[in-house]
Design a protein around this motif. Structure first.
Motif, short mmCIF file in Angstrom:
data_model
loop_
_atom_site.label_atom_id
_atom_site.label_comp_id
_atom_site.label_asym_id
_atom_site.label_seq_id
_atom_site.Cartn_x
_atom_site.Cartn_y
_atom_site.Cartn_z
N TYR A 24 19.50 -27.85 74.20
CA TYR A 24 20.56 -27.04 73.61
C TYR A 24 20.74 -25.68 74.32
CZ TYR A 24 18.90 -30.00 69.73
OH TYR A 24 18.47 -31.03 68.96
N LYS A 25 19.73 -25.20 75.01
CA LYS A 25 19.67 -23.79 75.39
C LYS A 25 20.78 -23.33 76.30
CE LYS A 25 14.70 -23.23 74.67
NZ LYS A 25 13.38 -22.96 75.29
N ASP A 26 21.25 -24.18 77.20
CA ASP A 26 22.26 -23.72 78.16
C ASP A 26 23.67 -23.87 77.61
OD1 ASP A 26 22.61 -26.41 78.19
OD2 ASP A 26 22.39 -26.67 80.36
N ARG A 27 23.78 -24.02 76.27
CA ARG A 27 25.08 -24.13 75.58
C ARG A 27 25.84 -25.39 75.98
NH1 ARG A 27 27.39 -17.88 75.89
NH2 ARG A 27 25.56 -16.88 74.96
N ARG A 28 25.13 -26.33 76.57
CA ARG A 28 25.72 -27.60 76.94
C ARG A 28 24.76 -28.69 76.51
NH1 ARG A 28 27.82 -29.32 83.02
NH2 ARG A 28 29.43 -30.79 82.33
N TYR A 29 25.10 -29.34 75.42
CA TYR A 29 24.17 -30.29 74.83
C TYR A 29 23.97 -31.51 75.73
CZ TYR A 29 22.36 -33.89 71.73
OH TYR A 29 21.61 -34.89 71.18
#
Length: 448
Positions: free
Chosen positions: A414-419
């Motif tokens: 989730y962290k890079d705002r791209r699931y």
């Protein structure tokens, strides 16, 4: 008191290292096996004979990383104040046996260092306690904020009361040397030695790499004037790779030993250090062991397999960039090419550490530890490659036993705002979980 002291150099008591991270996440697999890239707080212990009769010395070691502290700018410097509390509870008596509470301060000269995952502060606190069962509660509180770090664990303190000679715990050391002040004062002082513990248990196998460790011998009630100390190193797959024996005099009730073993040329991997104590007719009196690792690095991969080194780089680089490197024959040119590769990716060339390079080889080493199967190295497996490319997942759903289905895992990012979601299935029931479509988690087939 006899000293075993081989080519040791006194290093700074506070050193910079890149360490394995604290376990995180929800699934049992994640807690057991997958670790992050930098711990906020590492706590360890060692048990030694006490100078006080009928007691043992419990040493509590810890290192707290800068990014876990709350720094405030004051002038041209950045300061963080924090309080450490260590409470040792007697489980049988249900009382507090000992408490240590200290306020400390960390000072750095650059904003970037306040969030460093490599720079840490280390300390040690000693307690002299009766043998028994204890609970240790460790707490760090940032002064002026609500940030708190906690660790707690149980331990049993066995007495040093045998008639035969006995060994203390083995303390792995990241730095050690003579105590030139000849004083017992100081956080890391042990009589004539200064010993800074290694809480990560990670040692370099590159040129100049060495294993440092410290232990104590309790003479016991016998009249032995000397013992034989046998030291062995065992590799996870190659078996015993080192052995030596040393006759040691026991002029005092407690004899301190500081040892060094060169690790030049040792293969990366997991090792077990075994130390045994032998008396008359070579009878074994006691034995202790400690686990340590030699991690994979750019230098070790380069030394052992150039093609494997390039195969690993293809996980994060374009194949056309790697192809010319495969034609390089000389070691010097290979080293230079690898240096250029990483220099071009260095996020901050002004620092001594190339963070991207460190993280990459940490992930390679972690993949080998977690996912190696049969004759396949972990970084070549599907889970290993996803781990190296994308890092540790934010969540793992592990389904080892599901009716009418093969065992499988779901990794979520989730962290890079791209699931992204990766699904791995153990079709052959051999522990080799194979990646399922969509292969890159975004319905696009990945390059590897």
């Amino acid at each position: 008191m006899v000293r075993t002291f081989l080519r040791l150099t006194v290093l700074g008591l506070l050193v910079w290292v890149v360490a394995a991270a604290a376990a995180f996440g929800q699934s049992p697999l994640l807690r057991r096996a997958i670790t992050g890239e930098a711990k906020k707080l590492i706590v360890g212990t060692g048990v030694f004979p006490s100078e006080e009769p009928g007691r043992v010395r419990l040493e509590v070691y810890y290192q707290v990383y800068n990014y876990a502290l709350d720094f405030q700018q004051l002038g041209g410097l950045f300061r963080a104040r924090y309080v450490t509390t260590i409470r040792v509870n007697d489980r049988k008596a249900d009382t507090t046996a000992a408490v240590s509470r200290e306020e400390r301060e960390a000072v750095v000269d650059a904003l970037a260092k306040t969030t460093s995952t490599a720079d840490y502060r280390a300390a040690q606190v000693n307690f002299d306690l009766p043998p028994g069962d204890y609970e240790v509660l460790f707490l760090i509180e940032n002064v002026g904020s609500s940030a708190i770090l906690k660790r707690d664990f149980d331990l049993r303190l066995e007495p040093f009361d045998s008639r035969s000679a006995e060994l203390s715990d083995i303390e792995l050391a990241q730095a050690a040397g003579p105590n030139e002040s000849d004083s017992a004062a100081g956080a890391f002082a042990k009589g004539e030695f200064i010993v800074v513990p290694s809480l990560t248990g990670s040692f370099s196998g590159d040129d100049g790499g060495r294993l440092l460790f410290y232990l104590e011998i309790h003479r016991g009630g016998d009249s032995l004037s000397e013992v034989t100390v046998v030291t062995a190193l065992r590799h996870e797959s190659k078996g015993m790779v080192y052995r030596d024996s040393l006759t040691t005099a026991l002029p005092q009730r407690i004899t301190r030993q500081l040892r060094e073993i060169s690790l030049d040329g040792f293969m990366p991997g997991d090792y077990r250090l075994e130390v045994s104590l032998h008396g008359r007719r070579y009878k074994q009196l006691d034995q202790r062991q400690a686990e340590f690792r030699i991690p994979w690095t750019a230098a070790s991969v380069l030394r052992y397999d150039w093609n494997a080194a390039l195969d690993q780089l293809e996980l994060i680089a374009d194949g056309n960039e790697i192809k010319p490197l495969r034609k390089i024959d000389s070691l010097a040119d290979r080293v230079a090419a690898l240096d250029r590769f990483w220099a071009e990716r260095d996020p901050d060339p002004t620092t001594a550490v190339n963070e991207i390079k460190v993280v990459f080889y940490y992930r390679v080493d972690l993949a080998n530890r977690l996912f190696s199967i049969l004759n396949m190295e972990g970084w070549r497996t599907d889970r290993g490659r996803v781990l190296i490319r994308y890092g540790e997942p934010d969540q793992i759903d592990d389904y080892p036993l599901v009716a009418d289905r093969y065992p499988y895992q779901e990794w979520h990012y989730y962290k890079d705002r791209r699931y992204r979601k990766f699904v791995f299935v153990d079709v052959n029931d051999d522990g080799d979980y194979r990646l399922q479509y969509p292969y890159d988690g975004l319905y696009q087939r990945p390059d590897f």
